[in-house]
Design an enzyme around this catalytic site. Structure first.
Site, short mmCIF file in Angstrom:
data_model
loop_
_atom_site.label_atom_id
_atom_site.label_comp_id
_atom_site.label_asym_id
_atom_site.label_seq_id
_atom_site.Cartn_x
_atom_site.Cartn_y
_atom_site.Cartn_z
N HIS A 1 15.63 16.96 7.50
CA HIS A 1 15.01 16.05 6.54
C HIS A 1 15.76 14.73 6.48
CE1 HIS A 1 12.96 19.71 5.29
NE2 HIS A 1 12.13 18.96 4.58
N PRO A 2 15.05 13.64 6.31
CA PRO A 2 15.70 12.32 6.24
C PRO A 2 16.26 12.06 4.85
CG PRO A 2 13.34 12.07 5.94
CD PRO A 2 13.58 13.54 6.21
N SER B 1 6.62 12.60 5.88
CA SER B 1 7.70 12.05 5.04
C SER B 1 7.38 10.64 4.58
CB SER B 1 9.02 12.06 5.82
OG SER B 1 9.50 13.39 5.98
N PHE C 1 20.21 15.15 0.57
CA PHE C 1 19.57 15.51 -0.69
C PHE C 1 18.08 15.69 -0.46
CE2 PHE C 1 17.27 14.06 -4.51
CZ PHE C 1 17.77 14.96 -5.45
N ALA D 1 11.20 17.50 -3.74
CA ALA D 1 9.76 17.33 -3.53
C ALA D 1 9.31 16.11 -4.32
CB ALA D 1 9.01 18.57 -3.98
N VAL D 2 9.30 14.96 -3.64
CA VAL D 2 9.09 13.70 -4.35
C VAL D 2 7.70 13.61 -4.99
CG1 VAL D 2 10.77 12.44 -2.98
CG2 VAL D 2 8.39 12.54 -2.21
N GLU E 1 4.98 10.94 1.72
CA GLU E 1 5.62 11.53 0.54
C GLU E 1 6.51 10.51 -0.16
OE1 GLU E 1 5.56 15.94 2.61
OE2 GLU E 1 7.40 14.75 2.62
N GLN E 2 7.32 9.81 0.61
CA GLN E 2 8.21 8.84 -0.02
C GLN E 2 7.41 7.68 -0.64
OE1 GLN E 2 11.93 7.78 1.66
NE2 GLN E 2 12.22 9.73 2.74
#
Length: 481
Positions: free
Chosen positions: A377-378, A394, A429, A432-433, A397-398
């Site tokens: 994961h980034p 991702s 870190f 789940a954004v 999501e971000q």
């Protein structure tokens, strides 16, 4: 590419946690469907060519079949149902304005012309209850098919019309598919699986199932664990209706079946309990007394089979499964590979079910393998995001939490926390954004950076599973699931 485990055929999911928003005619909420089982004259008996006497559903609890012999007491109990019980139920139902569905055994109907004429005169639906009231468990598929075909022919000759519904009762594993294959029946009822009609696929045919009941059923007067008095029967029916009316207030229609047998509910004390329930139900708002065929036709017209669904897991090979779901866990298609080898079935043909399957594969992995997934994961709002090198999942999501539009102060804060967290734990870190805002993400970041490594490892795994659920949900929504 290898084949997965055999597809599990039973559907334990059904309508799930949210039954379909639905209603019955004129906005009614609970369809109450009364069944009169007419079996008298179709039961096991030497006179009917059977090898022994009947032993099922009578006043003789625990009765055993008498091989090669007639059983006078058993025969006379069944005769009571035809001679007296039927007429008592016929009068009570007519007086209450209730039209039931008759599950009529074809040979029993043929031996009871007066009763059959009364059913037709009162506009009762007569569905087929098979050729004989016997156990079909040991029949071959061809033998049962021949009985079914003969039952339809005799039923049509006796009643003047083909049956539109089918219920064997003492059925085999072949009964439902055999009945569906005929293409004759608007509904089948050899199921106790739901409070609503539902569709089953048999080859290319969508078959409507209108479930029946064994609990709100007078058969429990003839079983070891059952009703001992009419008041118990009445209270159980009343409570069932009250519960369904309460549930239906939330927007989903319900259906209640009441099962009767002429030789059981036709006895005076039990018939009185039935009359009391019909009087009670007729006073409730939102109740629709309907024949089974009326329910089936309403459902078919208003809630037909969707015709659209996710690609069924049953038809997917390993390559297509991994292609579709391999990105649900970040850069870890091996999880989908392993999930493919697990048993799955209709209960997994939805977001929660497939998520459960993938999580099982993830949870069974070694700690080192889980760590690889974590490290795949980034960072949040990190260098990869700034360089636009995130996966599409991702990136979306971000962006959903506004991490692609940070102020300079927020970007500095994320950069500092990313570095502190990675230095402390050795992995990025993860959160789940989609469940958060920028502010709540920063709050969780600041709190979790002070936790111990084991707790954070476990929390990271939990968050990865939550991220996977969101990704699956997006896939299913994309297929209009």
């Amino acid at each position: 590419m290898g084949a997965r485990a055999e597809y599990y055929q039973r559907d334990l999911h059904g309508y799930g946690r949210m039954p379909p928003l639905s209603t019955w005619p004129n906005g009614t909420r609970v369809a109450v469907q009364v069944v009169v089982n007419y079996e008298e004259g179709g039961e096991n008996c030497l006179l009917h060519g059977d090898s022994g006497s009947e032993a099922f559903l009578s006043e003789i609890v625990g009765a055993e079949s008498w091989p090669d012999a007639r059983h006078w007491n058993m025969e006379s109990i069944y005769e009571y149902g035809a001679r007296a019980g039927f007429w008592r139920l016929w009068r009570i139902l007519n007086d209450a304005g209730v039209k039931p569905t008759v599950f009529g055994v074809a040979t029993a109907l043929a031996r009871s012309p007066s009763q059959t004429a009364a059913m037709l005169e009162s506009d009762w639906e007569i569905a087929s209850h098979g050729l004989k009231w016997i156990e079909y468990r040991g029949f071959s598929r061809d033998e049962e098919r021949r009985h079914m075909e003969t039952a339809v022919r005799l039923h049509t000759a006796v009643t003047g019309q083909e049956p539109r519904g089918w219920y064997t009762g003492r059925c085999s594993m072949n009964t439902m598919s055999l009945a569906a294959e005929t293409g004759l029946f608007e509904y089948l009822s050899d199921s106790y699986a739901d409070d609503l009609p539902y569709w089953l696929k048999f080859k290319d045919r969508d078959q409507l199932v209108v479930p029946y009941t064994l609990d709100a059923n007078d058969m429990r007067f003839a079983t070891a664990q059952g009703f001992n008095s009419g008041i118990q029967f009445f209270e159980y029916l009343r409570d069932s209706l009250d519960q369904l009316l309460e549930e239906s207030a939330h927007g989903s229609a319900k259906m209640m079946s009441v099962g009767l047998h002429c030789r059981l509910a036709g006895r005076p004390g039990r018939a009185r309990a039935l009359k009391r329930f019909l009087d009670y139900a007729n006073k409730q708002t939102g109740v629709w007394f309907a024949r089974r065929i009326d329910i089936a036709r309403w459902w078919a017209e208003n809630y037909p089979p969707s015709g659209e669904s996710m690609p069924r897991l049953a038809t997917m090979d390993r390559r297509s499964f991994v292609s579709c779901y391999g990105s649900v866990f970040e850069h870890s298609p091996w999880i989908a590979e392993r999930a493919f080898d697990l048993e799955f079935g209709p209960g997994h043909e939805n977001c929660d079910g497939l998520h459960h399957l993938l999580c099982r594969a993830f949870r069974a992995a070694s700690r080192d393998e889980k760590m690889q997934v974590i490290k795949a994961h980034p960072d949040l709002a990190g260098k990869l995001a700034q360089a636009r090198r995130l996966t599409a999942e991702s990136t979306n999501e971000q962006a959903s939490a506004g991490l692609d539009a940070l102020t300079d102060e927020e970007r500095f804060r994320f950069t500092s926390l990313n570095a502190e967290y990675l230095n402390r734990f050795g992995f990025p870190f993860i959160i789940a954004v989609r469940d958060h805002t920028r502010a709540s993400i920063l709050d969780a970041f600041a709190r979790r950076v002070a936790e111990n490594e084991d707790d954070e490892f476990n929390e990271a795994c939990a968050q990865i599973e939550r991220i996977a659920w969101h990704r699956l949900n997006s896939i299913f929504n994309g297929h209009k699931e």
